[in-house]
Scaffold this motif. Sequence first.
Motif, PDB file in Angstrom:
ATOM      1  N   GLU A 105      -3.194  -5.419  -1.968  1.00 42.72           N
ATOM      2  CA  GLU A 105      -3.615  -4.420  -1.187  1.00 42.72           C
ATOM      3  C   GLU A 105      -2.742  -3.186  -1.977  1.00 42.72           C
ATOM      4  OE1 GLU A 105      -5.367  -3.453   1.281  1.00 42.72           O
ATOM      5  OE2 GLU A 105      -5.821  -5.414   2.161  1.00 42.72           O
ATOM      6  N   GLU A 106      -1.374  -3.796  -2.423  1.00 34.97           N
ATOM      7  CA  GLU A 106      -0.493  -2.564  -3.036  1.00 34.97           C
ATOM      8  C   GLU A 106      -0.940  -2.064  -4.412  1.00 34.97           C
ATOM      9  OE1 GLU A 106       2.570   0.067  -3.224  1.00 34.97           O
ATOM     10  OE2 GLU A 106       1.841  -1.178  -1.148  1.00 34.97           O
ATOM     11  N   LYS A 166      -3.599   0.186  -3.638  1.00 34.97           N
ATOM     12  CA  LYS A 166      -3.203   1.578  -3.009  1.00 34.97           C
ATOM     13  C   LYS A 166      -2.636   2.523  -4.362  1.00 34.97           C
ATOM     14  CE  LYS A 166       0.102   1.908  -0.150  1.00 34.97           C
ATOM     15  NZ  LYS A 166       1.111   1.943   1.403  1.00 34.97           N
TER      16      LYS A 166
END
Length: 612
Positions: A377-378, A381
Amino acid sequence: MNKRYLGVGAGVAAAALVLSACTPPGSDGGEAAGGSDGPSVLNVGWNEPFRSMNTETVNGNAVANSNLTYMMNDNFKHYDGNLELVDGTLGTVEQVSEDPLQVKYTFADTATWSDGTPVDAADIVLHWAAKSTNFNTESDEDVAEDRDEESGDLAEQSEGDVYFDSASPGAGLIKDFPEISEDGKSVTFEYSKPFADWELELGFGADGVGLPSHIVAKKALGIDDPQEAKQAILDAFENKDNEALSKIANTWNTGFNFTSLPDDEDLLIHNGPYKMTGFAEGQNLTLEKDEAYTGPTDPKIDQVVVRYNEDPMAGVQGIENGELDIIQPQATADVLSASEAIDGVEVIAEDGGTYEHVDLTFDNGGPFDPETYGGDEEKAKLVRQAFLKTLPRQQILDTIIKPLNDEAVLRDSYTMFPGSPMYDGITGGNGLAEEYPGSDAEGAKALLEEAGVESPKVRVLYGASNERRAQQFTLIKEQAEAAGFEIIEDGDDNWGTRLGDGTYDASLFGWQSTNTGVTESDANFRTGQQNNYGGYSNEKVDGLYDELQVETDEGRQEEILTEIESTLVDDAFGVTLFQHPGLTIYRDRLQNVSSITVTPTMFWNYWEWEVS
């Protein structure tokens, strides 16, 4: 030539100073213009053709449709020139209980469909039930691939499968079948929770009460008698008869879509003052006053002809040579200067209700999807943040918009327009302007290095024939590629039917506001909602919208919206760009013209238009 202008940030308060505070339809009918010289005719220019009588479906939810359904149907509530909510002519609506929230709709004795059938309980029950999603047995995911790529129509569902192609959080809060009076003229809905925007949920504006239920039942269930057909609609929803509801849903979803005048006159049944009498595909559409109309609205113009052309300068040419009387084209410097040079023409320049934005796609296996990086996810993002940092927001404003309005400002809110009461508070706390000022190629490079991602490919979808968006794309491409992205142009005139199909990574288009309710943005950002085309999902945002739906304190509403927007910024959802400059251009033979910043814009007071 006279020109009126509302600067960016003027908002609703300033609009009250220049827009006539006109009365609701029917209060001052007057005689139709034309007299002994024949019927009065008004020629309107518009960019996109009509395609559906049902404005609640994904495909039908378009201004090109709702402007005209607004003229063909009455409603319980609509906006006046100051964006104040006023009573329509279809009947009355009242809150009869606060806890639990109960809302009662009572149809006027004059409320009649154009075939003589009363407008009543079955119509508003169908309208509520179809919008609520409470009766769907199929999920959005189940039918996601069942759309025609060109038309956007949903494929017919299998027997017994129920899917109404719509979604409205407010309608979804009405869980129980409503209480109906013995004569069918009054319907009382009970909400399972308080709902801040209950006055806007059913019977409002262009939608009115939607489609005629007896015609839906006739097409879906083969029942010719209007009263038997209405009862069949009520029975199907009250008894949750999925076999019948499946047929009703299939008809409701696509049965009232057409791109030329249909042979089946049942599809043209309406309850308002105008009827559709002509429609040449892609060319023009004609509305005429319906002499059989029994309601109090009395337009002064006998015939309205809408002529279609996507080219804004063609619209200006039509104004100049007298082929058109009024247009509301995409505003460009060329359009403004050309229209100002025409004698006998009025120009209203003001902020429009549409705002430009860039959204990213979270679930298509592209550069912004965590699954591309093994669920990281990071990392996803960081790539999203990097791309958004490159977007040249100020350069786009200065280059494309300020030539039309030198007071134009960036829009720094996902939910409120500049000048609205909550705008300053929300933009002061959401962090969008600070996080994404734009044109930060060096900052973007640093984020890509941190993510360990090289030369991510980004497919950008936009309307190919839209000159202004083509210019925006060029500026975006230049800045993003300077930061290390590979930008793939995906210009497509059918971009609207592709939204949500996963074939692009970033989209460039505009949202048109339909009302001033605080919950309007729910459909854009909540998980799985109708306008959430990028597959964005955040449980915190969903929970905040749950809270917003039931919150009536304006101070707390502003706090919730600020928190929602802060989360969107943190998640790198996308960015807003600017409020569209709006131009309403019309020949001075037409009187009583003004425009509001939500749908139906310049059509809001059509009953007051006069031609000389």
